[in-house]
Design a protein around this motif. Structure first.
Motif, PDB file in Angstrom:
ATOM      1  N   SER A   7       0.830  -1.203   0.000  1.00 48.37           N
ATOM      2  CA  SER A   7       0.000   0.000   0.000  1.00 48.37           C
ATOM      3  C   SER A   7       0.861   1.247   0.000  1.00 48.37           C
ATOM      4  O   SER A   7       0.541   2.240  -0.672  1.00 48.37           O
ATOM      5  CB  SER A   7      -0.932  -0.010   1.215  1.00 48.37           C
ATOM      6  N   LEU A   8       1.986   1.223   0.746  1.00 46.61           N
ATOM      7  CA  LEU A   8       2.882   2.369   0.743  1.00 46.61           C
ATOM      8  C   LEU A   8       3.517   2.537  -0.625  1.00 46.61           C
ATOM      9  O   LEU A   8       3.692   3.665  -1.114  1.00 46.61           O
ATOM     10  CB  LEU A   8       3.967   2.182   1.810  1.00 46.61           C
ATOM     11  N   GLY A   9       3.845   1.400  -1.269  1.00 41.94           N
ATOM     12  CA  GLY A   9       4.423   1.491  -2.605  1.00 41.94           C
ATOM     13  C   GLY A   9       3.474   2.146  -3.590  1.00 41.94           C
ATOM     14  O   GLY A   9       3.878   2.938  -4.430  1.00 41.94           O
ATOM     15  N   ARG A  10       2.179   1.823  -3.482  1.00 43.08           N
ATOM     16  CA  ARG A  10       1.197   2.449  -4.378  1.00 43.08           C
ATOM     17  C   ARG A  10       1.101   3.949  -4.107  1.00 43.08           C
ATOM     18  O   ARG A  10       0.963   4.744  -5.039  1.00 43.08           O
ATOM     19  CB  ARG A  10      -0.167   1.788  -4.201  1.00 43.08           C
ATOM     20  N   LYS A  11       1.175   4.347  -2.836  1.00 42.94           N
ATOM     21  CA  LYS A  11       1.119   5.768  -2.511  1.00 42.94           C
ATOM     22  C   LYS A  11       2.345   6.478  -3.058  1.00 42.94           C
ATOM     23  O   LYS A  11       2.259   7.555  -3.651  1.00 42.94           O
ATOM     24  CB  LYS A  11       1.033   5.958  -0.994  1.00 42.94           C
ATOM     25  N   THR A  67       9.709   7.128 -22.420  1.00 40.92           N
ATOM     26  CA  THR A  67       8.529   7.318 -21.598  1.00 40.92           C
ATOM     27  C   THR A  67       8.698   6.581 -20.275  1.00 40.92           C
ATOM     28  O   THR A  67       9.591   5.756 -20.123  1.00 40.92           O
ATOM     29  CB  THR A  67       7.265   6.785 -22.304  1.00 40.92           C
ATOM     30  N   ILE A  68       7.846   6.909 -19.328  1.00 41.20           N
ATOM     31  CA  ILE A  68       7.878   6.220 -18.040  1.00 41.20           C
ATOM     32  C   ILE A  68       7.360   4.803 -18.228  1.00 41.20           C
ATOM     33  O   ILE A  68       6.266   4.599 -18.734  1.00 41.20           O
ATOM     34  CB  ILE A  68       7.027   6.981 -17.004  1.00 41.20           C
ATOM     35  N   ASP A  69       8.156   3.849 -17.840  1.00 41.00           N
ATOM     36  CA  ASP A  69       7.801   2.442 -17.980  1.00 41.00           C
ATOM     37  C   ASP A  69       7.069   1.994 -16.719  1.00 41.00           C
ATOM     38  O   ASP A  69       7.630   2.070 -15.619  1.00 41.00           O
ATOM     39  CB  ASP A  69       9.068   1.617 -18.178  1.00 41.00           C
ATOM     40  N   PRO A  70       5.816   1.529 -16.823  1.00 41.16           N
ATOM     41  CA  PRO A  70       5.063   1.106 -15.631  1.00 41.16           C
ATOM     42  C   PRO A  70       5.780   0.035 -14.836  1.00 41.16           C
ATOM     43  O   PRO A  70       5.682  -0.003 -13.616  1.00 41.16           O
ATOM     44  CB  PRO A  70       3.741   0.586 -16.213  1.00 41.16           C
ATOM     45  N   LYS A  71       6.484  -0.844 -15.524  1.00 40.28           N
ATOM     46  CA  LYS A  71       7.200  -1.930 -14.843  1.00 40.28           C
ATOM     47  C   LYS A  71       8.248  -1.365 -13.896  1.00 40.28           C
ATOM     48  O   LYS A  71       8.345  -1.760 -12.728  1.00 40.28           O
ATOM     49  CB  LYS A  71       7.838  -2.828 -15.902  1.00 40.28           C
ATOM     50  N   PHE A  72       9.047  -0.401 -14.395  1.00 40.39           N
ATOM     51  CA  PHE A  72      10.084   0.185 -13.566  1.00 40.39           C
ATOM     52  C   PHE A  72       9.513   1.155 -12.539  1.00 40.39           C
ATOM     53  O   PHE A  72      10.062   1.299 -11.447  1.00 40.39           O
ATOM     54  CB  PHE A  72      11.131   0.873 -14.449  1.00 40.39           C
ATOM     55  N   ALA A  73       8.431   1.836 -12.910  1.00 39.76           N
ATOM     56  CA  ALA A  73       7.793   2.740 -11.943  1.00 39.76           C
ATOM     57  C   ALA A  73       7.324   1.958 -10.725  1.00 39.76           C
ATOM     58  O   ALA A  73       7.527   2.368  -9.575  1.00 39.76           O
ATOM     59  CB  ALA A  73       6.622   3.474 -12.600  1.00 39.76           C
ATOM     60  N   ASP A  74       6.693   0.808 -10.958  1.00 38.54           N
ATOM     61  CA  ASP A  74       6.274  -0.050  -9.849  1.00 38.54           C
ATOM     62  C   ASP A  74       7.487  -0.525  -9.051  1.00 38.54           C
ATOM     63  O   ASP A  74       7.458  -0.591  -7.823  1.00 38.54           O
ATOM     64  CB  ASP A  74       5.501  -1.258 -10.377  1.00 38.54           C
ATOM     65  N   HIS A  75       8.540  -0.874  -9.755  1.00 39.25           N
ATOM     66  CA  HIS A  75       9.736  -1.375  -9.069  1.00 39.25           C
ATOM     67  C   HIS A  75      10.336  -0.296  -8.166  1.00 39.25           C
ATOM     68  O   HIS A  75      10.680  -0.559  -7.006  1.00 39.25           O
ATOM     69  CB  HIS A  75      10.772  -1.834 -10.088  1.00 39.25           C
ATOM     70  N   PHE A  76      10.467   0.948  -8.697  1.00 40.59           N
ATOM     71  CA  PHE A  76      11.046   2.017  -7.886  1.00 40.59           C
ATOM     72  C   PHE A  76      10.164   2.328  -6.677  1.00 40.59           C
ATOM     73  O   PHE A  76      10.671   2.631  -5.587  1.00 40.59           O
ATOM     74  CB  PHE A  76      11.232   3.280  -8.732  1.00 40.59           C
ATOM     75  N   ALA A  77       8.852   2.263  -6.861  1.00 38.64           N
ATOM     76  CA  ALA A  77       7.950   2.481  -5.736  1.00 38.64           C
ATOM     77  C   ALA A  77       8.181   1.420  -4.660  1.00 38.64           C
ATOM     78  O   ALA A  77       8.179   1.722  -3.453  1.00 38.64           O
ATOM     79  CB  ALA A  77       6.498   2.453  -6.210  1.00 38.64           C
ATOM     80  N   ASP A  78       8.411   0.190  -5.066  1.00 41.35           N
ATOM     81  CA  ASP A  78       8.689  -0.875  -4.105  1.00 41.35           C
ATOM     82  C   ASP A  78      10.028  -0.645  -3.402  1.00 41.35           C
ATOM     83  O   ASP A  78      10.163  -0.886  -2.205  1.00 41.35           O
ATOM     84  CB  ASP A  78       8.706  -2.228  -4.820  1.00 41.35           C
ATOM     85  N   LYS A 143      21.574   3.107  -5.458  1.00 40.71           N
ATOM     86  CA  LYS A 143      22.089   1.753  -5.260  1.00 40.71           C
ATOM     87  C   LYS A 143      21.371   0.775  -6.177  1.00 40.71           C
ATOM     88  O   LYS A 143      21.989  -0.133  -6.758  1.00 40.71           O
ATOM     89  CB  LYS A 143      21.920   1.337  -3.804  1.00 40.71           C
ATOM     90  N   ASP A 144      20.069   0.960  -6.305  1.00 42.96           N
ATOM     91  CA  ASP A 144      19.307   0.076  -7.187  1.00 42.96           C
ATOM     92  C   ASP A 144      19.745   0.261  -8.633  1.00 42.96           C
ATOM     93  O   ASP A 144      19.866  -0.707  -9.385  1.00 42.96           O
ATOM     94  CB  ASP A 144      17.814   0.382  -7.044  1.00 42.96           C
ATOM     95  N   ARG A 145      19.994   1.519  -9.016  1.00 49.16           N
ATOM     96  CA  ARG A 145      20.441   1.776 -10.389  1.00 49.16           C
ATOM     97  C   ARG A 145      21.789   1.118 -10.657  1.00 49.16           C
ATOM     98  O   ARG A 145      22.019   0.541 -11.727  1.00 49.16           O
ATOM     99  CB  ARG A 145      20.544   3.283 -10.633  1.00 49.16           C
ATOM    100  N   ASP A 146      22.722   1.215  -9.677  1.00 47.42           N
ATOM    101  CA  ASP A 146      24.036   0.589  -9.853  1.00 47.42           C
ATOM    102  C   ASP A 146      23.899  -0.923 -10.046  1.00 47.42           C
ATOM    103  O   ASP A 146      24.568  -1.520 -10.902  1.00 47.42           O
ATOM    104  CB  ASP A 146      24.920   0.878  -8.636  1.00 47.42           C
ATOM    105  N   ALA A 147      23.027  -1.542  -9.229  1.00 47.07           N
ATOM    106  CA  ALA A 147      22.812  -2.985  -9.367  1.00 47.07           C
ATOM    107  C   ALA A 147      22.181  -3.307 -10.712  1.00 47.07           C
ATOM    108  O   ALA A 147      22.515  -4.307 -11.353  1.00 47.07           O
ATOM    109  CB  ALA A 147      21.931  -3.492  -8.230  1.00 47.07           C
ATOM    110  N   PHE A 148      21.264  -2.453 -11.154  1.00 46.65           N
ATOM    111  CA  PHE A 148      20.604  -2.684 -12.440  1.00 46.65           C
ATOM    112  C   PHE A 148      21.605  -2.573 -13.592  1.00 46.65           C
ATOM    113  O   PHE A 148      21.584  -3.375 -14.524  1.00 46.65           O
ATOM    114  CB  PHE A 148      19.474  -1.677 -12.632  1.00 46.65           C
ATOM    115  N   LYS A 149      22.491  -1.577 -13.511  1.00 48.20           N
ATOM    116  CA  LYS A 149      23.491  -1.417 -14.568  1.00 48.20           C
ATOM    117  C   LYS A 149      24.405  -2.625 -14.642  1.00 48.20           C
ATOM    118  O   LYS A 149      24.804  -3.051 -15.733  1.00 48.20           O
ATOM    119  CB  LYS A 149      24.309  -0.139 -14.331  1.00 48.20           C
ATOM    120  N   LYS A 150      24.751  -3.194 -13.466  1.00 44.20           N
ATOM    121  CA  LYS A 150      25.576  -4.394 -13.466  1.00 44.20           C
ATOM    122  C   LYS A 150      24.843  -5.545 -14.147  1.00 44.20           C
ATOM    123  O   LYS A 150      25.431  -6.326 -14.907  1.00 44.20           O
ATOM    124  CB  LYS A 150      25.946  -4.775 -12.035  1.00 44.20           C
TER     125      LYS A 150
END
Length: 239
Positions: A7-11, A67-78, A143-150
């Motif tokens: 619920s916090l992620g959705r907010k 464009t904003i990707d819903p998949k990544f938007a949800d991931h960043f919210a999490d 930190k998440d971006r660094d892991a994603f780039k790897k």
């Protein structure tokens, strides 16, 4: 009761991705706006890791580049939800600020009004609580971006590297086959030229063989007739 990560992620997602109300169609059925991002299923939270895994991303996406990707938007919210700190902080301020965005206030007034509301909620007048917690969430995203780039580099090495190796192999095979084709064509040309000369040689050899056969027969007849003549004369003259 504390909010769940979901619920916090959705907010949190609503703070950064503005949702548009669907326009009603002629039949009364809501129609998604033309520039709305495609809907994507919400990922299941992984308690041991919040980094996106490139290997789980399909090789082809329908998302328009830039464009904003819903998949990544949800991931960043999490990611932000899992790094949420207890008590009022930057996100409560952000939520208040968002609620003021439709009142037509100048930007400075929006921030000042949101700050006044936040101070009453948090019981503090120290702006550093906002900047420090905002930087905390920025660090989590970095930190998440660094892991994603790897993981991107690993995927490129595995997938693209494998394709490049296959590409080189096929190019090498094609070059070898092309050389073989050149040699084959040379052999075909040589055989074709030889076939042209063989026709004449067949005629010459046939003529020579036939002429020798005829000469043989004539010579044979000459010798045998002489011998036969001698036999006849010997019979006649030698008694």
């Amino acid at each position: 009761m504390p909010e769940s990560d979901q619920s916090l992620g959705r907010k949190i997602l609503s703070f950064f991705v503005k949702e548009e109300e669907p326009a009603p169609s002629a039949t009364g059925t809501p129609v998604a706006p033309a520039n709305a991002a495609p809907a994507a299923p919400r990922p299941v939270a992984n308690p041991t890791s919040t980094q996106p895994t490139v290997s789980n991303v399909p090789p082809r996406e329908t998302t328009v580049p830039g464009t904003i990707d819903p998949k990544f938007a949800d991931h960043f919210a999490d990611v932000l939800a899992k790094n949420n700190q207890p008590g009022p902080d930057y996100f409560e301020f952000r939520e208040t600020l968002r609620s003021l965005s439709n009142l037509g206030l100048p930007e400075d007034k929006q921030y000042q009004a949101a700050w006044a509301s936040f101070k009453a909620l948090a019981g503090t007048s120290d702006v550093a609580i906002l900047t420090s917690t905002a930087n905390h969430y920025l660090n989590a995203l970095n930190k998440d971006r660094d892991a994603f780039k790897k993981s991107v580099d690993a995927a490129l090495s595995e997938r693209v590297g494998g394709l490049q190796n296959e590409q080189k192999r096929l190019q090498t095979e094609n070059e070898a086959l092309a050389k073989q084709l050149i040699e084959i064509q040379k052999q075909i040309d040589s055989n074709t030229n030889r076939l042209k000369t063989i026709d004449g040689e067949i005629s010459d050899q046939s003529e020579k063989i036939n002429r020798n056969g005829q000469n043989y027969d004539i010579t044979f007849g000459h010798f045998t007739s002489q011998i036969k003549g001698d036999i006849d004369r010997m019979t006649q003259y030698l008694k």
